[in-house]
Design a protein around this motif. Structure first.
Motif, short mmCIF file in Angstrom:
data_model
loop_
_atom_site.label_atom_id
_atom_site.label_comp_id
_atom_site.label_asym_id
_atom_site.label_seq_id
_atom_site.Cartn_x
_atom_site.Cartn_y
_atom_site.Cartn_z
N UNK A 25 34.40 44.54 31.95
CA UNK A 25 34.78 43.34 31.20
C UNK A 25 33.84 42.19 31.53
N UNK A 26 33.76 41.17 30.66
CA UNK A 26 32.85 40.05 30.91
C UNK A 26 33.56 38.83 31.47
N UNK A 27 34.90 38.79 31.42
CA UNK A 27 35.64 37.65 31.96
C UNK A 27 37.08 38.08 32.23
N UNK A 28 37.68 37.50 33.27
CA UNK A 28 39.09 37.76 33.57
C UNK A 28 39.77 36.42 33.82
N UNK A 29 40.89 36.17 33.13
CA UNK A 29 41.63 34.93 33.34
C UNK A 29 42.98 35.25 33.95
N UNK A 30 43.33 34.52 35.04
CA UNK A 30 44.63 34.71 35.70
C UNK A 30 45.63 33.74 35.11
N UNK A 31 46.82 34.22 34.77
CA UNK A 31 47.90 33.32 34.31
C UNK A 31 49.17 33.67 35.06
N UNK A 32 49.82 32.65 35.66
CA UNK A 32 51.09 32.86 36.35
C UNK A 32 52.20 33.06 35.32
N UNK A 72 34.88 30.88 25.16
CA UNK A 72 34.55 29.61 25.83
C UNK A 72 33.73 29.83 27.09
N UNK A 73 33.79 31.03 27.70
CA UNK A 73 33.01 31.29 28.92
C UNK A 73 31.52 31.07 28.67
N UNK A 74 31.10 31.20 27.43
CA UNK A 74 29.67 31.05 27.12
C UNK A 74 29.16 29.65 27.45
N UNK A 75 30.05 28.66 27.33
CA UNK A 75 29.62 27.28 27.62
C UNK A 75 29.17 27.14 29.06
N UNK A 76 29.72 27.96 29.92
CA UNK A 76 29.47 27.80 31.36
C UNK A 76 28.41 28.76 31.89
N UNK A 77 27.82 29.56 31.02
CA UNK A 77 26.82 30.53 31.47
C UNK A 77 25.54 29.81 31.92
#
Ligand SMILES: C[S@@+](CC[C@H](N)C(=O)[O-])C[C@H]1O[C@@H](n2cnc3c(N)ncnc32)[C@H](O)[C@@H]1O
Length: 265
Positions: A25-32, A72-77
């Motif tokens: 995978x290219x990104x993983x987001x944690x959510x409680x 949105x992860x692309x903005x931070x690459x």
């Protein structure tokens, strides 16, 4: 676009996230969650979740999401420094390369292989040490093609990439073109068991259970005197993978952030 959502206990977040990274995978987001658990949100691109070996203790579900939000992860690459003179540049990020720095231009699309994961960085470093002018390379689980393309840019004569994810084919082809090595990189969804011939260097940055399942074919496709680089395995838990690959044996191990790449001969 479908999100792959995994439910885990807080204690399992790290190991389950590692398992997701290992899937490509290219990104993983944690959510409680309200009940004290955690959900890990990610995308498997065009891979069918039913075809992956996902540990049963972590239930998953698919959720329809807005693709513009997922990107949105692309903005931070940012450009990724593999070595002082080797950089992977996300294709949409401006980078003025200093003289003497080799740059790989990579657009991952929906595949894994932006170049920022420790296992990709370690694999590129190992490849660089092993490549000799004119050698042949097989990249098993090529994703964006970053390793196959990097190998050719660094001096390999040819590289073949294979991946079970159909998206890897057009993405690797486009990246090979963008890096001026399209005539030396061939990519397909051919199963490793159907790959013919042998290669001077074989690289496989894939999760441990898959490396073990592929072990007989990984051994078979390494040329006599050649090298196999495996990554996608944890520093603390990869002895079982090395056992599966015997009689090849480890000649170098490189570690970063708890991950390793092992070179075997
Ligand atoms: C961790 S990613 C590595 C991508 C890229 N090589 C890199 O180093 O950044 C693992 C890749 O292996 C692919 N894969 C998983 N199982 C596979 C198999 N049995 N045969 C070929 N590819 C596989 C996934 O689709 C994914 O693209």
């Amino acid at each position: 676009m479908l999100a792959f959502v995994v439910s885990v206990r807080p204690d399992d977040v790290e190991v389950a996230s590692d398992a997701l990274w290992g899937l490509g995978v290219v990104a993983v987001e944690e959510r409680s969650t309200v009940d004290g658990g955690v959900e890990l949100w990610t995308s498997l691109g065009d891979v069918d979740p039913a075809t992956i070996e996902w540990p049963q203790q972590w239930p998953w579900r698919l959720v329809e999401i807005d693709e513009t939000v997922a990107d949105t992860w692309r903005e931070f690459a940012t450009p990724i420094l593999i070595e002082p003179d080797l950089v992977v540049r996300p294709a949409w990020v401006a980078y003025d390369a200093p003289i003497g720095v080799t740059v790989l231009h990579i657009e991952p699309g929906s595949t894994f292989g932006m170049g920022d994961h420790p296992t990709t960085i370690l694999s590129l470093r190992a490849l660089r040490r092993l490549i000799t002018a004119g050698c042949s390379v097989l990249d098993v689980g090529c994703g964006s093609g970053v390793l196959a393309i990097g190998a050719c840019v660094l001096g390999a004569a040819t590289a073949v990439g294979v991946d079970i994810a159909p998206a890897a084919v057009p993405v690797t082809e486009a990246n090979a073109l963008a890096n001026g090595v399209a005539d030396r990189v061939a990519v397909s969804t051919t199963d490793l068991e159907d790959v013919q011939g042998v290669y001077d260097i074989v690289v496989a940055n894939i999760l441990a259970p898959t490396l073990i399942a592929l072990a007989p074919d990984l051994r078979r496709v390494v040329a006599p005197g050649g090298a196999l680089v495996i990554s996608g395995v944890l520093a603390t838990a990869h002895a079982h993978v090395l056992e599966a690959l015997a009689p090849l044996r480890a000649v170098a191990t490189d570690e970063q952030d708890g991950w390793v790449a092992v070179t075997l001969r």
